[in-house]
Design a protein around this motif. Structure first.
Motif, mmCIF file in Angstrom:
data_model
loop_
_atom_site.group_PDB
_atom_site.id
_atom_site.type_symbol
_atom_site.label_atom_id
_atom_site.label_comp_id
_atom_site.label_asym_id
_atom_site.label_seq_id
_atom_site.Cartn_x
_atom_site.Cartn_y
_atom_site.Cartn_z
ATOM 1 N N ALA A 73 -1.524 3.377 8.958
ATOM 2 C CA ALA A 73 -2.525 2.340 8.727
ATOM 3 C C ALA A 73 -2.259 1.651 7.401
ATOM 4 C CB ALA A 73 -3.929 2.938 8.722
ATOM 5 N N PHE A 74 -2.513 0.350 7.379
ATOM 6 C CA PHE A 74 -2.582 -0.364 6.114
ATOM 7 C C PHE A 74 -3.595 -1.480 6.232
ATOM 8 C CE2 PHE A 74 -0.903 -4.263 7.169
ATOM 9 C CZ PHE A 74 0.456 -4.456 7.132
ATOM 10 N N TYR A 75 -4.149 -1.864 5.077
ATOM 11 C CA TYR A 75 -5.184 -2.889 5.028
ATOM 12 C C TYR A 75 -4.951 -3.734 3.791
ATOM 13 C CZ TYR A 75 -9.808 -4.995 4.620
ATOM 14 O OH TYR A 75 -10.836 -5.887 4.497
ATOM 15 N N ASP A 76 -4.822 -5.059 3.976
ATOM 16 C CA ASP A 76 -4.648 -6.001 2.874
ATOM 17 C C ASP A 76 -5.512 -7.228 3.161
ATOM 18 O OD1 ASP A 76 -3.851 -7.589 0.780
ATOM 19 O OD2 ASP A 76 -1.795 -7.859 1.486
ATOM 20 N N PRO A 77 -6.754 -7.247 2.661
ATOM 21 C CA PRO A 77 -7.661 -8.347 2.993
ATOM 22 C C PRO A 77 -7.241 -9.692 2.403
ATOM 23 C CG PRO A 77 -8.648 -6.947 1.337
ATOM 24 C CD PRO A 77 -7.374 -6.284 1.771
ATOM 25 N N GLU A 78 -6.358 -9.699 1.435
ATOM 26 C CA GLU A 78 -5.932 -10.935 0.784
ATOM 27 C C GLU A 78 -4.734 -11.593 1.466
ATOM 28 O OE1 GLU A 78 -7.803 -12.194 -1.643
ATOM 29 O OE2 GLU A 78 -9.084 -10.445 -1.327
ATOM 30 N N SER A 79 -4.200 -10.988 2.501
ATOM 31 C CA SER A 79 -3.033 -11.539 3.174
ATOM 32 C C SER A 79 -3.382 -12.851 3.857
ATOM 33 C CB SER A 79 -2.524 -10.535 4.211
ATOM 34 O OG SER A 79 -1.444 -11.086 4.907
ATOM 35 N N THR A 80 -2.573 -13.892 3.619
ATOM 36 C CA THR A 80 -2.845 -15.194 4.234
ATOM 37 C C THR A 80 -1.890 -15.514 5.376
ATOM 38 O OG1 THR A 80 -1.495 -16.228 2.535
ATOM 39 C CG2 THR A 80 -3.874 -16.195 2.168
ATOM 40 N N PHE A 81 -0.663 -14.992 5.344
ATOM 41 C CA PHE A 81 0.291 -15.262 6.410
ATOM 42 C C PHE A 81 0.907 -13.985 6.964
ATOM 43 C CE2 PHE A 81 0.241 -19.231 4.037
ATOM 44 C CZ PHE A 81 -0.103 -20.100 5.058
ATOM 45 N N GLY A 82 0.172 -12.920 6.941
ATOM 46 C CA GLY A 82 0.648 -11.644 7.469
ATOM 47 C C GLY A 82 -0.496 -10.912 8.133
ATOM 48 N N ARG A 83 -0.322 -9.638 8.285
ATOM 49 C CA ARG A 83 -1.359 -8.824 8.913
ATOM 50 C C ARG A 83 -2.307 -8.280 7.858
ATOM 51 N NH1 ARG A 83 2.195 -5.916 13.614
ATOM 52 N NH2 ARG A 83 2.487 -7.841 14.757
ATOM 53 N N LYS A 84 -3.573 -8.505 8.096
ATOM 54 C CA LYS A 84 -4.586 -7.989 7.173
ATOM 55 C C LYS A 84 -4.859 -6.511 7.431
ATOM 56 C CE LYS A 84 -6.839 -12.344 6.388
ATOM 57 N NZ LYS A 84 -8.082 -13.097 6.338
ATOM 58 N N LEU A 85 -4.846 -6.131 8.702
ATOM 59 C CA LEU A 85 -5.081 -4.754 9.111
ATOM 60 C C LEU A 85 -4.039 -4.402 10.167
ATOM 61 C CD1 LEU A 85 -6.821 -2.149 9.319
ATOM 62 C CD2 LEU A 85 -8.117 -3.322 11.094
ATOM 63 N N ASP A 86 -3.420 -3.251 10.033
ATOM 64 C CA ASP A 86 -2.431 -2.788 11.008
ATOM 65 C C ASP A 86 -2.534 -1.267 11.073
ATOM 66 O OD1 ASP A 86 -0.223 -2.195 12.583
ATOM 67 O OD2 ASP A 86 1.052 -3.670 11.596
ATOM 68 N N TYR A 87 -2.795 -0.729 12.253
ATOM 69 C CA TYR A 87 -2.910 0.717 12.407
ATOM 70 C C TYR A 87 -2.333 1.137 13.746
ATOM 71 C CZ TYR A 87 -6.773 -0.029 15.614
ATOM 72 O OH TYR A 87 -7.525 -0.409 16.685
ATOM 73 N N SER A 88 -1.919 2.408 13.818
ATOM 74 C CA SER A 88 -1.443 2.954 15.076
ATOM 75 C C SER A 88 -1.634 4.464 15.079
ATOM 76 C CB SER A 88 0.032 2.604 15.325
ATOM 77 O OG SER A 88 0.839 3.062 14.288
#
Length: 189
Positions: A73-88
């Motif tokens: 899992a990762f979370y980056d709320p400031e991302s503008t051209f990528g994934r803000k949340l990605d988990y598996s």
């Protein structure tokens, strides 16, 4: 001359004793092969149908069958051209095809695996526009299924270097099927 001979013999005896201590006999049970430990913890990275992921990894082996799990899992709320949340979350069923202890330091195992899991992400790179011309994030929830082969190289009984290859598919939100590879590092106990 006698002193040189005594020193030479003493050094040879010490070297012989050191080699005997370093190389323990097989009767002591100190050879730890591929089946010496049934659990392992570590990290693992893979390319699931073209999308890379990686995280914490756990593996357990029985006699011939085993399972392993990956949580990432990762979370980056400031991302503008990528994934803000990605988990598996992925679970693999394992079947040992062949294993061998090559020496005191190296052993290995060949196995087949089948995977099921879940993956989700929120992406701003594929943004959409609503009726008021506002940007919205794309949210994807996918199932994961895979099948392939794996090779586990084990050194000194405890350090495991797994390498897996096979096919992964994701569905239904973002359907893909792709050849994938992965690898990692685990400590066996």
């Amino acid at each position: 001359m006698n002193t040189k001979r005594t020193v030479t013999v003493a050094i040879l005896v010490l070297l012989q004793l050191a080699s005997l201590l370093a190389e323990q006999p097989a009767e002591t049970g100190k050879i730890e092969g591929f089946d010496a430990f049934s659990n392992a913890l570590g990290i693992y990275a893979t390319s699931l149908a073209g999308d890379g992921t990686g995280g914490l990894h756990y593996q357990h082996w029985g006699k011939k069958f085993g399972f392993q799990g990956l949580i990432s899992a990762f979370y980056d709320p400031e991302s503008t051209f990528g994934r803000k949340l990605d988990y598996s979350c992925i679970i693999d069923g394992l079947y040992s095809v062949y294993g061998n202890t090559f020496s005191r330091q190296i052993s290995g195992r060949l196995y087949v695996w089948a995977s099921v899991g879940h993956r989700g992400y929120s992406s701003s790179s594929d943004y959409l526009y609503d009726d008021e011309n506002q940007e919205t994030d794309r949210v994807v929830f996918n199932g994961i299924a895979g099948l392939g082969i794996g090779i586990e190289i084990i050194t000194y009984g405890h350090f495991s270097f797994p390498v897996q290859f096979g096919y992964y598919g994701t569905f239904p939100s973002d359907p893909k099927l792709s050849f994938a590879g992965g690898g990692g590092f685990r400590y066996r106990f």
